[in-house]
Design an enzyme around this catalytic site. Structure first.
Site, PDB file in Angstrom:
ATOM      1  N   LYS A  83      33.135 103.316  34.680  1.00  0.00           N
ATOM      2  CA  LYS A  83      34.464 103.016  35.236  1.00  0.00           C
ATOM      3  C   LYS A  83      35.516 102.902  34.139  1.00  0.00           C
ATOM      4  O   LYS A  83      36.637 103.359  34.312  1.00  0.00           O
ATOM      5  CB  LYS A  83      34.426 101.755  36.083  1.00  0.00           C
ATOM      6  CG  LYS A  83      33.730 101.978  37.416  1.00  0.00           C
ATOM      7  CD  LYS A  83      34.134 100.975  38.462  1.00  0.00           C
ATOM      8  CE  LYS A  83      33.510 101.347  39.794  1.00  0.00           C
ATOM      9  NZ  LYS A  83      33.656 100.338  40.811  1.00  0.00           N
ATOM     10  N   LYS A  92      26.488 109.603  41.865  1.00  0.00           N
ATOM     11  CA  LYS A  92      26.389 108.907  43.160  1.00  0.00           C
ATOM     12  C   LYS A  92      27.682 109.046  43.957  1.00  0.00           C
ATOM     13  O   LYS A  92      28.766 109.172  43.377  1.00  0.00           O
ATOM     14  CB  LYS A  92      26.009 107.440  42.964  1.00  0.00           C
ATOM     15  CG  LYS A  92      27.148 106.526  42.645  1.00  0.00           C
ATOM     16  CD  LYS A  92      26.825 105.072  43.024  1.00  0.00           C
ATOM     17  CE  LYS A  92      28.086 104.249  42.839  1.00  0.00           C
ATOM     18  NZ  LYS A  92      28.166 103.049  43.581  1.00  0.00           N
ATOM     19  N   LYS A 104      33.230 105.506  46.840  1.00  0.00           N
ATOM     20  CA  LYS A 104      34.439 105.456  47.662  1.00  0.00           C
ATOM     21  C   LYS A 104      35.713 105.609  46.836  1.00  0.00           C
ATOM     22  O   LYS A 104      36.757 105.935  47.362  1.00  0.00           O
ATOM     23  CB  LYS A 104      34.470 104.178  48.499  1.00  0.00           C
ATOM     24  CG  LYS A 104      34.464 102.880  47.703  1.00  0.00           C
ATOM     25  CD  LYS A 104      34.646 101.686  48.648  1.00  0.00           C
ATOM     26  CE  LYS A 104      33.492 100.711  48.632  1.00  0.00           C
ATOM     27  NZ  LYS A 104      33.262 100.002  47.385  1.00  0.00           N
TER      28      LYS A 104
HETATM   29  N1  AQP Z   1      26.122 106.302  46.841  1.00  0.00           N
HETATM   30  C1  AQP Z   1      25.480 105.207  47.197  1.00  0.00           C
HETATM   31  N2  AQP Z   1      24.207 105.260  47.641  1.00  0.00           N
HETATM   32  C2  AQP Z   1      23.547 104.137  48.025  1.00  0.00           C
HETATM   33  N3  AQP Z   1      24.104 102.917  47.998  1.00  0.00           N
HETATM   34  C3  AQP Z   1      25.380 102.809  47.574  1.00  0.00           C
HETATM   35  N4  AQP Z   1      26.211 101.761  47.442  1.00  0.00           N
HETATM   36  C4  AQP Z   1      27.417 102.181  46.974  1.00  0.00           C
HETATM   37  N5  AQP Z   1      27.379 103.508  46.797  1.00  0.00           N
HETATM   38  C5  AQP Z   1      26.138 103.932  47.152  1.00  0.00           C
HETATM   39  C6  AQP Z   1      25.840 100.395  47.772  1.00  0.00           C
HETATM   40  O1  AQP Z   1      26.891  99.826  48.544  1.00  0.00           O
HETATM   41  C7  AQP Z   1      26.985  98.441  48.251  1.00  0.00           C
HETATM   42  C8  AQP Z   1      28.373  98.033  47.991  1.00  0.00           C
HETATM   43  O2  AQP Z   1      28.863  98.639  46.857  1.00  0.00           O
HETATM   44  P1  AQP Z   1      30.258  98.150  46.295  1.00  0.00           P
HETATM   45  O3  AQP Z   1      31.349  98.505  47.199  1.00  0.00           O
HETATM   46  O4  AQP Z   1      30.208  96.725  45.959  1.00  0.00           O
HETATM   47  O5  AQP Z   1      30.386  98.871  44.929  1.00  0.00           O
HETATM   48  P2  AQP Z   1      29.834 100.185  44.382  1.00  0.00           P
HETATM   49  O6  AQP Z   1      28.355 100.156  44.263  1.00  0.00           O
HETATM   50  O7  AQP Z   1      30.583 100.403  43.117  1.00  0.00           O
HETATM   51  O8  AQP Z   1      30.229 101.218  45.510  1.00  0.00           O
HETATM   52  P3  AQP Z   1      31.209 102.426  45.423  1.00  0.00           P
HETATM   53  O9  AQP Z   1      31.282 103.061  46.768  1.00  0.00           O
HETATM   54  O10 AQP Z   1      30.837 103.306  44.287  1.00  0.00           O
HETATM   55  O11 AQP Z   1      32.572 101.711  45.154  1.00  0.00           O
HETATM   56  P4  AQP Z   1      33.601 101.924  44.000  1.00  0.00           P
HETATM   57  O12 AQP Z   1      33.914 103.376  44.056  1.00  0.00           O
HETATM   58  O13 AQP Z   1      34.736 101.043  44.362  1.00  0.00           O
HETATM   59  O14 AQP Z   1      32.930 101.501  42.744  1.00  0.00           O
HETATM   60  C9  AQP Z   1      26.042  98.169  47.080  1.00  0.00           C
HETATM   61  O15 AQP Z   1      24.868  97.609  47.602  1.00  0.00           O
HETATM   62  C10 AQP Z   1      25.766  99.527  46.526  1.00  0.00           C
HETATM   63  O16 AQP Z   1      24.485  99.608  45.929  1.00  0.00           O
END
Ligand code: AQP
Length: 337
Positions: A115, A200, A203
């Protein structure tokens, strides 16, 4: 006498619209766990501000994430559902735990590295919050004496550092925290980016074709699956040299429960079109009832407010007990209230 239920804590950041990665990696499993465990499900808005958020979007998304939890099947009668910023013990405990965390270990976190690189490359600045994110996550988890943290595979490192911080605190004083374990689903543990299946699905990606949102409409879902990157081998096989196909198989299998072998034989000698089409339709079938329910819930703000208020009261009550313990062990003078 009935055994005390084990405790689960998990959360999702309202840092963007939720994707099917969040759904299969986290939410869908939470629903399966809610009867067996004492669950705390949080909308982690304090985590979302580690990168700049538009206030009105953050407000809208926070309520939408809460509505998605409910629509996906999280029962507010059985679980404690709350918004992180409503429970100030999280920020307070995070400060205390910061003093038991080393800068070097935070700098080694994969999520921080990727990030900070991304935001740095876009010309933005990297906040200290982005570096400290795992400490706040440790506070979230440890404040409830959590046994299990159901998350996607990408969060494994954050669970490990939570355990390290907890052990360090326990060793410095006396046993205070339960050491939590990660609880990673089999299918859907890591849903990959549709345009670059070696990354991965996220969002906060700048390319909307790289993800499917829980709230995407059927036409958009069909288009995104149709355009997703696969390969020229033309065989539906669960293999590392076919990451795009492997990803779609994981998604299909997480929805239908079909094994990878069953999917392989179902689409043998059929090319990708039918497989992609069936995967898109399965996603649509899974998401449509959730989308309808989310829209219904967002029309009843009072109902949502009742749930998050009640959740925050219970979360504060439980977490404050552990926070007081931490303060006492550290050597702070208790406030007489
Ligand atoms: N691609 C993924 N596959 C499986 N699990 C996922 N999670 C996120 N992306 C995937 C799971 O969703 C939960 C919440 O995640 P988060 O919103 O706290 O943060 P993150 O993991 O950083 O998710 P994002 O979508 O990638 O958000 P941004 O882009 O804001 O950083 C967690 O349990 C995570 O494992």
């Amino acid at each position: 006498m009935e055994d005390k239920k084990k405790v689960i804590f998990s959360g999702i950041q309202p840092s963007g619209n939720l994707t099917i990665g969040n759904y299969f990696g986290a939410l869908k499993n939470w629903v399966k766990l809610q009867d067996k465990y004492d669950c705390y499900f949080c909308v982690v808005d304090l985590h979302a501000i580690t990168v700049r958020q538009e206030p009105k979007d953050l407000r809208r998304r926070t309520l939408e994430v809460l509505a998605i939890y409910l629509a996906a099947g999280i029962d507010p009668e059985k679980n404690t559902i709350f918004i992180q910023s409503h429970v100030p013990t999280h920020s307070e405990a995070a400060w205390l735990l910061n003093c038991f965390t080393y800068v070097g270990e935070l700098e080694r976190m994969t999520q921080y590295k990727s990030k900070s690189k991304k935001y740095g490359a876009e010309g933005g600045t990297v906040s200290a919050g982005l570096l400290n994110y795992p400490v706040l996550m440790a506070a979230d988890i440890l404040l409830y004496n959590t046994d299990l943290v159901p998350v996607g595979k990408d969060q494994t490192q954050h669970i490990e550092i939570t355990r390290d911080i907890a052990e360090r605190f326990n060793n410095a004083y006396s046993p205070t925290f339960t050491l939590p374990e990660g609880y990673i689903p089999e299918d859907g543990a890591k849903i990959m980016d549709l345009q670059d299946p070696t990354k991965k699905m996220s969002k906060s990606s700048n390319n909307p074709n790289s993800y499917i949102l829980i709230m995407d409409n059927p036409e958009v879902i069909r288009k995104k699956i149709n355009r997703c990157v696969t390969d020229s081998l033309g065989k539906v096989r669960y293999a590392d040299d076919q990451p795009g196909i492997k990803n779609l198989m994981n998604i299909l299998s997480a929805i239908t429960g079909m094994s990878h072998e069953t999917i392989e034989s179902k689409y043998e000698n059929k090319g990708y079109a039918e497989f992609k089409n069936d995967t898109a339709e399965a996603i649509i079938k899974e998401l449509t009832p959730i989308q309808n329910k989310v829209n219904e819930l967002l029309g009843d703000k009072k109902y949502l407010e009742d749930i998050y208020k009640k959740g925050a009261e219970k979360a504060y009550y439980v977490s404050n007990k552990i926070l007081r313990k931490m303060q006492k062990k550290i050597g702070f003078i208790p406030v007489s209230r």
